[in-house]
Design a protein around this motif. Structure first.
Motif, PDB file in Angstrom:
ATOM      1  N   GLY A 179       0.815  -1.215   0.000  1.00  0.00           N
ATOM      2  CA  GLY A 179       0.000   0.000   0.000  1.00  0.00           C
ATOM      3  C   GLY A 179       0.843   1.257   0.000  1.00  0.00           C
ATOM      4  N   ALA A 180       1.950   1.241   0.746  1.00  0.00           N
ATOM      5  CA  ALA A 180       2.833   2.406   0.788  1.00  0.00           C
ATOM      6  C   ALA A 180       3.442   2.673  -0.587  1.00  0.00           C
ATOM      7  CB  ALA A 180       3.934   2.181   1.827  1.00  0.00           C
ATOM      8  N   VAL A 181       3.961   1.628  -1.226  1.00  0.00           N
ATOM      9  CA  VAL A 181       4.623   1.794  -2.523  1.00  0.00           C
ATOM     10  C   VAL A 181       3.622   2.214  -3.593  1.00  0.00           C
ATOM     11  CG1 VAL A 181       5.854   0.575  -4.361  1.00  0.00           C
ATOM     12  CG2 VAL A 181       6.493   0.202  -1.967  1.00  0.00           C
ATOM     13  N   ARG A 182       2.475   1.576  -3.631  1.00  0.00           N
ATOM     14  CA  ARG A 182       1.487   1.923  -4.661  1.00  0.00           C
ATOM     15  C   ARG A 182       0.980   3.353  -4.502  1.00  0.00           C
ATOM     16  NH1 ARG A 182      -1.774  -3.799  -4.107  1.00  0.00           N
ATOM     17  NH2 ARG A 182      -0.572  -5.005  -5.640  1.00  0.00           N
ATOM     18  N   SER A 183       0.743   3.777  -3.276  1.00  0.00           N
ATOM     19  CA  SER A 183       0.260   5.149  -3.079  1.00  0.00           C
ATOM     20  C   SER A 183       1.337   6.160  -3.457  1.00  0.00           C
ATOM     21  CB  SER A 183      -0.188   5.356  -1.632  1.00  0.00           C
ATOM     22  OG  SER A 183       0.888   5.206  -0.720  1.00  0.00           O
ATOM     23  N   ALA A 184       2.601   5.836  -3.175  1.00  0.00           N
ATOM     24  CA  ALA A 184       3.698   6.728  -3.571  1.00  0.00           C
ATOM     25  C   ALA A 184       3.772   6.842  -5.087  1.00  0.00           C
ATOM     26  CB  ALA A 184       5.016   6.212  -3.002  1.00  0.00           C
ATOM     27  N   GLN A 185       3.564   5.730  -5.774  1.00  0.00           N
ATOM     28  CA  GLN A 185       3.609   5.757  -7.234  1.00  0.00           C
ATOM     29  C   GLN A 185       2.506   6.644  -7.807  1.00  0.00           C
ATOM     30  OE1 GLN A 185       3.302   1.527  -7.856  1.00  0.00           O
ATOM     31  NE2 GLN A 185       5.514   1.249  -8.107  1.00  0.00           N
ATOM     32  N   VAL A 186       1.342   6.609  -7.205  1.00  0.00           N
ATOM     33  CA  VAL A 186       0.219   7.405  -7.705  1.00  0.00           C
ATOM     34  C   VAL A 186       0.503   8.898  -7.573  1.00  0.00           C
ATOM     35  CG1 VAL A 186      -2.189   8.029  -7.248  1.00  0.00           C
ATOM     36  CG2 VAL A 186      -1.518   5.623  -7.367  1.00  0.00           C
ATOM     37  N   THR A 187       1.171   9.309  -6.503  1.00  0.00           N
ATOM     38  CA  THR A 187       1.446  10.739  -6.309  1.00  0.00           C
ATOM     39  C   THR A 187       2.506  11.259  -7.259  1.00  0.00           C
ATOM     40  OG1 THR A 187       3.213  10.425  -4.678  1.00  0.00           O
ATOM     41  CG2 THR A 187       0.947  10.500  -3.845  1.00  0.00           C
ATOM     42  N   ARG A 188       3.349  10.364  -7.800  1.00  0.00           N
ATOM     43  CA  ARG A 188       4.431  10.740  -8.721  1.00  0.00           C
ATOM     44  C   ARG A 188       5.382  11.753  -8.087  1.00  0.00           C
ATOM     45  NH1 ARG A 188       1.998   9.318 -14.006  1.00  0.00           N
ATOM     46  NH2 ARG A 188       3.631  10.460 -15.094  1.00  0.00           N
ATOM     47  N   SER A 189       5.564  11.659  -6.775  1.00  0.00           N
ATOM     48  CA  SER A 189       6.405  12.620  -6.058  1.00  0.00           C
ATOM     49  C   SER A 189       7.680  12.009  -5.500  1.00  0.00           C
ATOM     50  CB  SER A 189       5.621  13.224  -4.879  1.00  0.00           C
ATOM     51  OG  SER A 189       4.560  14.025  -5.319  1.00  0.00           O
ATOM     52  N   TYR A 190       7.823  10.693  -5.557  1.00  0.00           N
ATOM     53  CA  TYR A 190       8.885  10.042  -4.800  1.00  0.00           C
ATOM     54  C   TYR A 190       9.682   9.059  -5.654  1.00  0.00           C
ATOM     55  CZ  TYR A 190       5.567  11.640  -1.295  1.00  0.00           C
ATOM     56  OH  TYR A 190       4.705  12.409  -0.566  1.00  0.00           O
ATOM     57  N   VAL A 191      10.960   8.915  -5.296  1.00  0.00           N
ATOM     58  CA  VAL A 191      11.810   7.856  -5.836  1.00  0.00           C
ATOM     59  C   VAL A 191      12.037   6.877  -4.690  1.00  0.00           C
ATOM     60  CG1 VAL A 191      14.018   7.272  -6.887  1.00  0.00           C
ATOM     61  CG2 VAL A 191      12.950   9.473  -7.384  1.00  0.00           C
ATOM     62  N   PRO A 192      11.492   5.655  -4.766  1.00  0.00           N
ATOM     63  CA  PRO A 192      11.539   4.754  -3.607  1.00  0.00           C
ATOM     64  C   PRO A 192      12.830   3.939  -3.519  1.00  0.00           C
ATOM     65  CG  PRO A 192      10.171   3.803  -5.323  1.00  0.00           C
ATOM     66  CD  PRO A 192      10.631   5.141  -5.838  1.00  0.00           C
ATOM     67  N   TYR A 193      13.378   3.872  -2.308  1.00  0.00           N
ATOM     68  CA  TYR A 193      14.537   3.044  -1.995  1.00  0.00           C
ATOM     69  C   TYR A 193      14.197   2.181  -0.783  1.00  0.00           C
ATOM     70  CZ  TYR A 193      17.383   6.239  -4.864  1.00  0.00           C
ATOM     71  OH  TYR A 193      17.904   6.988  -5.888  1.00  0.00           O
ATOM     72  N   CYS A 194      14.566   0.922  -0.841  1.00  0.00           N
ATOM     73  CA  CYS A 194      14.336   0.025   0.291  1.00  0.00           C
ATOM     74  C   CYS A 194      15.665  -0.558   0.756  1.00  0.00           C
ATOM     75  CB  CYS A 194      13.392  -1.111  -0.101  1.00  0.00           C
ATOM     76  SG  CYS A 194      13.121  -2.311   1.234  1.00  0.00           S
ATOM     77  N   ILE A 195      16.022  -0.293   2.012  1.00  0.00           N
ATOM     78  CA  ILE A 195      17.174  -0.961   2.623  1.00  0.00           C
ATOM     79  C   ILE A 195      16.662  -2.303   3.130  1.00  0.00           C
ATOM     80  CG2 ILE A 195      18.959  -0.820   4.388  1.00  0.00           C
ATOM     81  CD1 ILE A 195      18.730   2.197   4.300  1.00  0.00           C
ATOM     82  N   PHE A 196      17.065  -3.361   2.444  1.00  0.00           N
ATOM     83  CA  PHE A 196      16.434  -4.673   2.626  1.00  0.00           C
ATOM     84  C   PHE A 196      17.389  -5.647   3.298  1.00  0.00           C
ATOM     85  CE2 PHE A 196      14.829  -8.831   1.388  1.00  0.00           C
ATOM     86  CZ  PHE A 196      13.451  -8.669   1.465  1.00  0.00           C
ATOM     87  N   MET A 197      16.857  -6.385   4.254  1.00  0.00           N
ATOM     88  CA  MET A 197      17.597  -7.465   4.891  1.00  0.00           C
ATOM     89  C   MET A 197      16.875  -8.781   4.636  1.00  0.00           C
ATOM     90  SD  MET A 197      18.797  -6.020   8.622  1.00  0.00           S
ATOM     91  CE  MET A 197      19.627  -7.582   8.966  1.00  0.00           C
ATOM     92  N   GLY A 198      17.649  -9.844   4.395  1.00  0.00           N
ATOM     93  CA  GLY A 198      17.036 -11.152   4.275  1.00  0.00           C
ATOM     94  C   GLY A 198      17.142 -11.756   2.895  1.00  0.00           C
ATOM     95  N   ASN A 199      16.228 -12.677   2.611  1.00  0.00           N
ATOM     96  CA  ASN A 199      16.272 -13.532   1.430  1.00  0.00           C
ATOM     97  C   ASN A 199      15.713 -12.808   0.204  1.00  0.00           C
ATOM     98  OD1 ASN A 199      16.069 -15.564  -0.460  1.00  0.00           O
ATOM     99  ND2 ASN A 199      15.322 -17.093   1.002  1.00  0.00           N
ATOM    100  N   SER A 200      16.522 -12.711  -0.842  1.00  0.00           N
ATOM    101  CA  SER A 200      16.089 -12.013  -2.051  1.00  0.00           C
ATOM    102  C   SER A 200      15.155 -12.847  -2.919  1.00  0.00           C
ATOM    103  CB  SER A 200      17.309 -11.593  -2.881  1.00  0.00           C
ATOM    104  OG  SER A 200      18.063 -12.723  -3.259  1.00  0.00           O
ATOM    105  N   SER A 201      14.956 -14.116  -2.574  1.00  0.00           N
ATOM    106  CA  SER A 201      14.044 -14.952  -3.366  1.00  0.00           C
ATOM    107  C   SER A 201      12.615 -14.906  -2.841  1.00  0.00           C
ATOM    108  CB  SER A 201      14.535 -16.405  -3.378  1.00  0.00           C
ATOM    109  OG  SER A 201      14.477 -16.965  -2.077  1.00  0.00           O
ATOM    110  N   THR A 202      12.379 -14.161  -1.769  1.00  0.00           N
ATOM    111  CA  THR A 202      11.037 -14.090  -1.199  1.00  0.00           C
ATOM    112  C   THR A 202      10.111 -13.274  -2.094  1.00  0.00           C
ATOM    113  OG1 THR A 202      11.747 -12.199   0.115  1.00  0.00           O
ATOM    114  CG2 THR A 202      11.799 -14.353   1.183  1.00  0.00           C
ATOM    115  N   PHE A 203       8.833 -13.486  -1.893  1.00  0.00           N
ATOM    116  CA  PHE A 203       7.826 -12.794  -2.706  1.00  0.00           C
ATOM    117  C   PHE A 203       7.979 -11.281  -2.609  1.00  0.00           C
ATOM    118  CE2 PHE A 203       3.883 -10.371  -2.432  1.00  0.00           C
ATOM    119  CZ  PHE A 203       3.412 -10.496  -3.728  1.00  0.00           C
ATOM    120  N   ILE A 204       8.145 -10.757  -1.391  1.00  0.00           N
ATOM    121  CA  ILE A 204       8.116  -9.302  -1.238  1.00  0.00           C
ATOM    122  C   ILE A 204       9.336  -8.655  -1.884  1.00  0.00           C
ATOM    123  CG2 ILE A 204       9.267  -9.216   1.018  1.00  0.00           C
ATOM    124  CD1 ILE A 204       6.278  -7.065  -0.262  1.00  0.00           C
ATOM    125  N   HIS A 205      10.486  -9.311  -1.836  1.00  0.00           N
ATOM    126  CA  HIS A 205      11.669  -8.764  -2.505  1.00  0.00           C
ATOM    127  C   HIS A 205      11.428  -8.681  -4.005  1.00  0.00           C
ATOM    128  CE1 HIS A 205      15.695  -8.678  -4.323  1.00  0.00           C
ATOM    129  NE2 HIS A 205      16.113  -8.131  -3.182  1.00  0.00           N
TER     130      HIS A 205
END
Length: 653
Positions: free
Chosen positions: A370-396
């Motif tokens: 929800g956070a990422v999709r709403s940010a995309q709609v506003t066209r105001s942000y460049v999103p960066y995620c500092i990610f920990m864990g498994n890169s094969s997971t769905f959310i990654h």
């Protein structure tokens, strides 16, 4: 304007000397104008704009100048484009003054963004200028090799690599492709006309903070260090040197040289000034060119560099910064504060937005979506995620598919943090973040914002937790640079200066990483270290609205602080809330006013549908009338949730 008004646009003449000593606009005249084709590839521009839906006419294809009706855009009050359409719609040919700074930002629509980038894509130097830029790029490398004995005496492998590089450069030049540059670039505003401009600009009393026109300029060598500029490659220093006081030039270049930078200027590589150098024979190319032609050459040199830094108040540097970031290239500004051009052309600049996440919290994935999709709609942000864990997971994989830049960062302090976290389990009642070592490290990740390499180009970044959604567009000027739990605007150069002292305080803790009087975990140490600044600059609640507080129609960011949507649903089912009375308070105040907005971004999530239906029931006039509203209506919703099977059908109001 042409596309919105369904008109053709006539290619303008360009001004070749825009030097301003006063506020009076410099206009084209018989002595300072040049054809567009003298600087840019006209046919490339026409093709690019045609593909974007705009017909471009050459001056000799345009109507007779006497047929135009003049329109002064600055005199129009109200909606500029509407007035042009309504008042002048029947006029065949219009002549308008330069629209930059005259079209209010509120009149831009999302479709204008691609059109603006198309115009910049179309602004390609003509063949002569392109070749000159290629040769100057080579000259920068040649100049540095001559100046640095350490680059001489290459091994056979190095010489072969150099020959391959030269052959590649020659092939690129033969095809007209731009040559990449192995140099960094600074656009340094120290000209006499800039000094006068800053005095005038900062004296404007319109409620806008104007204190960064010349800030950090005298110690720009220090700022380059803060932004990680290297000293083992050339640093091209761009300025209009003809208008720089000699003592100021000597001072600034002297500081850069004393700091160890390999300084190169136009005096070293432009053929008009050094005809005996490698560019011998090209003197005629520049001898009859004016100030703006040389500025155009230096602009595209900046596009070729590894790193680019300039003064954000300068339109030249601000546009270069925006264009480079749009193309995925590193760009920064040394003078702090804001980027005024971003408020004029908001579609061309997006605020970097950073959040942290991990692969072991799937129960919260729906919130991040929800956070990422709403940010995309506003066209105001460049999103960066500092990610920990498994890169094969769905959310990654979902983040990658949705154009979020993933940052893999291993904090240097990880082992030290865990070593002092012995009593962390005793603090679970303060925050769920103390439950596991990985969760603890993950939440502390944001303290490393100033040292993450991908982010080192930014002066300010917006940090939020992953449990937010964005309600409307935003630019940096909307903020007073401030902080609040879960949402803050980080001044990265300032945090970088304080980083070592901050980490020392963070690790000097005997309370299981709880900071008495300041709060838990990273939030607590941020509160403690920056206490004085934070007390003076607390973030407005419109950037951190919470569902359990009063509804704010002007809110920009809504933060599901405390209970998350699935925990609100659990409260309806069993009456239990881990966050004391906040679940009930949310339902009784603004949760159900924000929920319909948020649900639009996660309409594929069962939790969102159930929350929407529960809120619809609470807001149903019949339920309110029969049950008396308030807590009685809430009790009715709880009864419904209690009998509804998990994942079963949802109730419509």
């Amino acid at each position: 304007m042409a596309k919105r008004l369904n008109r053709a646009a006539v290619l303008p003449v360009l001004i070749d000397d825009g030097l301003q000593r006063t506020d009076t606009n410099v206009l084209a005249s018989d002595t300072n104008q040049v054809p567009f084709s003298d600087m840019y590839d006209v046919e490339h521009f026409r093709r690019t704009m045609a593909a974007a839906g705009v017909r471009i006419l050459l001056p000799d294809e345009a109507p007779d100048p006497n047929n135009y009706q003049d329109v002064h855009l600055g005199r129009i009050r109200g909606h500029l484009l509407d007035e042009l359409r309504n008042v002048y719609g029947s006029v065949r040919d219009l002549a308008v003054d330069c629209p930059l700074f005259k079209i209010p930002a509120r009149e831009f629509v999302p479709e204008d963004e691609s059109l603006a980038w198309a115009a910049l894509d179309g602004m390609k130097p003509n063949k002569e200028a392109e070749e000159l830029i290629n040769q100057i790029v080579r000259a920068i490398g040649n100049f540095t090799q001559k100046a640095d004995p350490g680059l001489q005496g290459q091994t056979g492998v190095e010489a072969a690599a150099a020959r391959r590089s030269l052959a590649s450069d020659q092939a690129a030049a033969a095809t007209g492709a731009p040559l990449p540059g192995d140099f960094d670039y600074i656009h340094l505003r120290i000209e006499n006309d800039w000094i006068e401009h800053c005095k005038r600009w900062e004296s404007i009393r319109d409620g806008v903070v104007r204190d960064n026109c010349y800030r950090h300029t005298d110690e720009v060598d220090v700022e380059l260090g803060m932004f990680g500029f290297m000293k083992n490659i050339p640093l091209y220093v761009a300025s209009y040197w003809d208008d720089v006081a000699p003592e100021r030039k000597d001072k600034m270049l002297g500081r850069l040289l004393a700091a160890g930078y390999r300084v190169v200027t136009s005096a070293d590589v432009f053929p008009v000034q050094r005809p005996e150098d490698v560019l011998n024979g090209l003197v005629d190319v520049l001898s009859d060119k004016g100030r703006e032609y040389r500025a155009m050459i230096e602009y595209f040199l900046g596009m070729r560099s590894n790193r680019f830094i300039g003064n954000s108040v300068s339109t030249f540097a601000a546009l270069g910064l925006m264009e480079r970031r749009h193309r995925g290239k590193w760009a920064a500004y040394y003078n702090g504060g804001n980027i005024p051009l971003a408020s004029v052309l908001p579609l061309l600049h997006r605020l970097p937005w950073v959040f942290t996440y991990n692969s072991w919290s799937p129960a919260y994935d729906y919130m991040l979506k929800g956070a990422v999709r709403s940010a995309q709609v506003t066209r105001s942000y460049v999103p960066y995620c500092i990610f920990m864990g498994n890169s094969s997971t769905f959310i990654h994989q979902w983040l990658v598919r949705n154009n979020v830049t993933i940052i893999r960062h291993e904090p240097k302090w990880r082992s030290q943090l865990l070593a002092v976290a012995g009593k962390a389990q005793n603090n679970v009642h303060h925050s769920h973040l103390y439950k596991t070592p990985d969760t603890l490290v993950s939440t502390f990740q944001r303290v490393d914002l100033p040292v993450v390499p991908v982010l080192d180009q930014y002066t300010y970044v917006l940090y939020t937790d992953a449990d937010v959604y964005f309600r409307r567009p935003m630019v940096l000027d909307d903020f007073v640079i401030t902080y609040n739990a879960g949402v803050f605007v980080a001044n990265l150069p300032a945090m970088r200066r304080n980083y070592d002292a901050f980490i020392a305080m963070m690790l000097d803790n005997d309370n299981g990483l709880y900071y008495p009087h300041y709060g838990p975990a990273d939030q607590g140490v941020l509160n403690k270290f920056y206490e004085r600044d934070l007390r003076a600059r607390m973030l407005s609640q419109i950037f951190n609205a919470k569902p359990y507080n009063s509804f704010d129609p002007h809110a920009v960011i809504v933060h599901f602080h405390g209970p998350k949507p699935h925990e609100y649903i659990n409260f309806l089912q069993n009456g239990q809330c881990e966050f004391k009375n906040l679940c009930e308070k949310g339902f009784m105040t603004s949760l159900c006013k924000y929920a319909p907005e948020w649900v639009r971004y996660v309409s594929d999530e069962p939790i969102a549908i159930r929350l929407a239906d529960s809120c619809a029931l609470l807001e149903n006039p019949m339920v309110k009338r029969l049950r008396g509203g308030g807590r009685r209506a809430l009790a009715a919703a709880r009864e419904v949730q209690a009998v509804e099977p998990e994942g079963g059908p949802v109730l419509a109001p």
